[in-house]
Design a protein around this motif. Sequence first.
Motif, mmCIF file in Angstrom:
data_model
loop_
_atom_site.group_PDB
_atom_site.id
_atom_site.type_symbol
_atom_site.label_atom_id
_atom_site.label_comp_id
_atom_site.label_asym_id
_atom_site.label_seq_id
_atom_site.Cartn_x
_atom_site.Cartn_y
_atom_site.Cartn_z
ATOM 1 N N GLY A 157 65.993 57.369 -0.085
ATOM 2 C CA GLY A 157 66.132 58.438 -1.059
ATOM 3 C C GLY A 157 65.646 58.118 -2.462
ATOM 4 N N LYS A 158 65.015 56.959 -2.646
ATOM 5 C CA LYS A 158 64.544 56.586 -3.985
ATOM 6 C C LYS A 158 63.246 57.325 -4.336
ATOM 7 C CE LYS A 158 66.617 51.985 -4.416
ATOM 8 N NZ LYS A 158 67.580 52.124 -3.325
ATOM 9 N N ALA A 159 63.139 57.746 -5.600
ATOM 10 C CA ALA A 159 61.939 58.427 -6.085
ATOM 11 C C ALA A 159 60.839 57.408 -6.365
ATOM 12 C CB ALA A 159 62.261 59.202 -7.364
ATOM 13 N N ASN A 160 59.593 57.876 -6.429
ATOM 14 C CA ASN A 160 58.450 56.979 -6.651
ATOM 15 C C ASN A 160 58.612 56.152 -7.927
ATOM 16 O OD1 ASN A 160 57.337 57.951 -4.337
ATOM 17 N ND2 ASN A 160 55.622 59.020 -5.308
ATOM 18 N N LYS A 161 59.086 56.791 -9.013
ATOM 19 C CA LYS A 161 59.227 56.072 -10.283
ATOM 20 C C LYS A 161 60.263 54.957 -10.166
ATOM 21 C CE LYS A 161 57.775 59.725 -13.486
ATOM 22 N NZ LYS A 161 58.189 60.596 -14.631
ATOM 23 N N GLU A 162 61.333 55.242 -9.459
ATOM 24 C CA GLU A 162 62.387 54.241 -9.267
ATOM 25 C C GLU A 162 61.870 53.064 -8.432
ATOM 26 O OE1 GLU A 162 67.043 54.043 -7.688
ATOM 27 O OE2 GLU A 162 65.876 55.903 -7.496
ATOM 28 N N ILE A 163 61.084 53.389 -7.413
ATOM 29 C CA ILE A 163 60.497 52.341 -6.566
ATOM 30 C C ILE A 163 59.530 51.496 -7.389
ATOM 31 C CG2 ILE A 163 59.055 51.889 -4.543
ATOM 32 C CD1 ILE A 163 60.123 54.515 -3.355
ATOM 33 N N ALA A 164 58.733 52.176 -8.216
ATOM 34 C CA ALA A 164 57.755 51.476 -9.053
ATOM 35 C C ALA A 164 58.451 50.485 -9.985
ATOM 36 C CB ALA A 164 56.938 52.488 -9.857
ATOM 37 N N THR A 165 59.549 50.914 -10.595
ATOM 38 C CA THR A 165 60.304 50.034 -11.491
ATOM 39 C C THR A 165 60.873 48.838 -10.734
ATOM 40 O OG1 THR A 165 60.913 51.911 -12.900
ATOM 41 C CG2 THR A 165 62.260 49.929 -13.076
ATOM 42 N N THR A 166 61.418 49.099 -9.571
ATOM 43 C CA THR A 166 62.012 48.031 -8.756
ATOM 44 C C THR A 166 60.977 47.002 -8.340
ATOM 45 O OG1 THR A 166 63.679 49.563 -7.893
ATOM 46 C CG2 THR A 166 63.321 47.528 -6.659
ATOM 47 N N LEU A 167 59.791 47.477 -7.956
ATOM 48 C CA LEU A 167 58.748 46.580 -7.467
ATOM 49 C C LEU A 167 57.853 46.036 -8.581
ATOM 50 C CD1 LEU A 167 57.618 48.493 -4.226
ATOM 51 C CD2 LEU A 167 59.229 46.588 -4.418
ATOM 52 N N GLY A 168 57.978 46.609 -9.770
ATOM 53 C CA GLY A 168 57.147 46.155 -10.889
ATOM 54 C C GLY A 168 55.696 46.557 -10.752
ATOM 55 N N VAL A 169 55.468 47.749 -10.193
ATOM 56 C CA VAL A 169 54.100 48.258 -10.039
ATOM 57 C C VAL A 169 54.054 49.668 -10.627
ATOM 58 C CG1 VAL A 169 53.649 46.875 -7.967
ATOM 59 C CG2 VAL A 169 54.593 49.189 -7.731
ATOM 60 N N SER A 170 52.850 50.242 -10.656
ATOM 61 C CA SER A 170 52.711 51.592 -11.200
ATOM 62 C C SER A 170 53.124 52.633 -10.157
ATOM 63 C CB SER A 170 51.262 51.844 -11.614
ATOM 64 O OG SER A 170 50.430 51.913 -10.468
ATOM 65 N N ALA A 171 53.440 53.833 -10.656
ATOM 66 C CA ALA A 171 53.812 54.927 -9.757
ATOM 67 C C ALA A 171 52.649 55.292 -8.832
ATOM 68 C CB ALA A 171 54.242 56.146 -10.583
ATOM 69 N N LYS A 172 51.430 55.170 -9.359
ATOM 70 C CA LYS A 172 50.250 55.478 -8.530
ATOM 71 C C LYS A 172 50.132 54.496 -7.367
ATOM 72 C CE LYS A 172 47.251 57.930 -11.768
ATOM 73 N NZ LYS A 172 45.907 57.971 -12.408
ATOM 74 N N THR A 173 50.457 53.238 -7.644
ATOM 75 C CA THR A 173 50.426 52.231 -6.575
ATOM 76 C C THR A 173 51.446 52.568 -5.495
ATOM 77 O OG1 THR A 173 49.686 50.500 -8.091
ATOM 78 C CG2 THR A 173 50.714 49.788 -6.030
ATOM 79 N N VAL A 174 52.627 52.984 -5.941
ATOM 80 C CA VAL A 174 53.672 53.384 -4.989
ATOM 81 C C VAL A 174 53.189 54.576 -4.161
ATOM 82 C CG1 VAL A 174 55.991 54.332 -4.721
ATOM 83 C CG2 VAL A 174 55.567 52.493 -6.370
ATOM 84 N N GLU A 175 52.553 55.532 -4.815
ATOM 85 C CA GLU A 175 52.045 56.708 -4.104
ATOM 86 C C GLU A 175 51.030 56.308 -3.040
ATOM 87 O OE1 GLU A 175 50.505 59.401 -6.978
ATOM 88 O OE2 GLU A 175 52.450 59.761 -7.931
#
Length: 211
Positions: A157-175
């Motif tokens: 249930g985590k949003a892309n921005k939250e995942i990006a912060t957790t992984l230390g990458v950009s939101a585009k990378t998560v996408e």
Amino acid sequence: MSNKPTVFVVDDDQAMRNSLKWLIESVAMQVETFDSASAFISSYYPGRSGCLLLDVRMPGMSGLELQEYLMNHQIAIPVIIITGHGDVPMAVRAMKAGAVDFIEKPFNDELLLESIRHALSLDEQQRDYQSQRAEIAARLARLTPREHEVMEMVTSGKANKEIATTLGVSAKTVEAHRARVMEKMEAGSLAKLVRMAVLANMIKEHVKEEE
């Protein structure tokens, strides 16, 4: 050999075997009979679909011992116990060990056939489940470690921005990772991916139990 569902009858009484064979074949079901547990073990190979109609009391390996043998060898086939009145406590033991039903002698033909149909249905459901689980496991194997991380976070249930912060990458990378996960898992929607993740967790638990 055909993998058509088969009712495997194991009973040391020849008259009972013949009677059961006639009854089961009368409703167009495939049946094979065996006069002992060892004869069944020698003939049966894991993977054959069907159910096992098993007498409790037999010379040599008893019905309960055969059931235990199948469990120990991780052979999953629905078991129906046939029992005489004095064998009911043993039949209850067999039910607790996973048998789907026990039928007392003399039995009602229709009730026995109903029980067999139920056991065959359970076997089919179990095989469908195992097939789905194997397919999802194969898809999971295509994911990179990072894609596994993204999938776990997305399906929790985590949003892309939250995942990006957790992984230390950009939101585009998560996408981008998320898109590859959807593609490799062949998930047409997030709901389908979540269902696969639930089944994937079941796989992990199953593996741990076997270890």
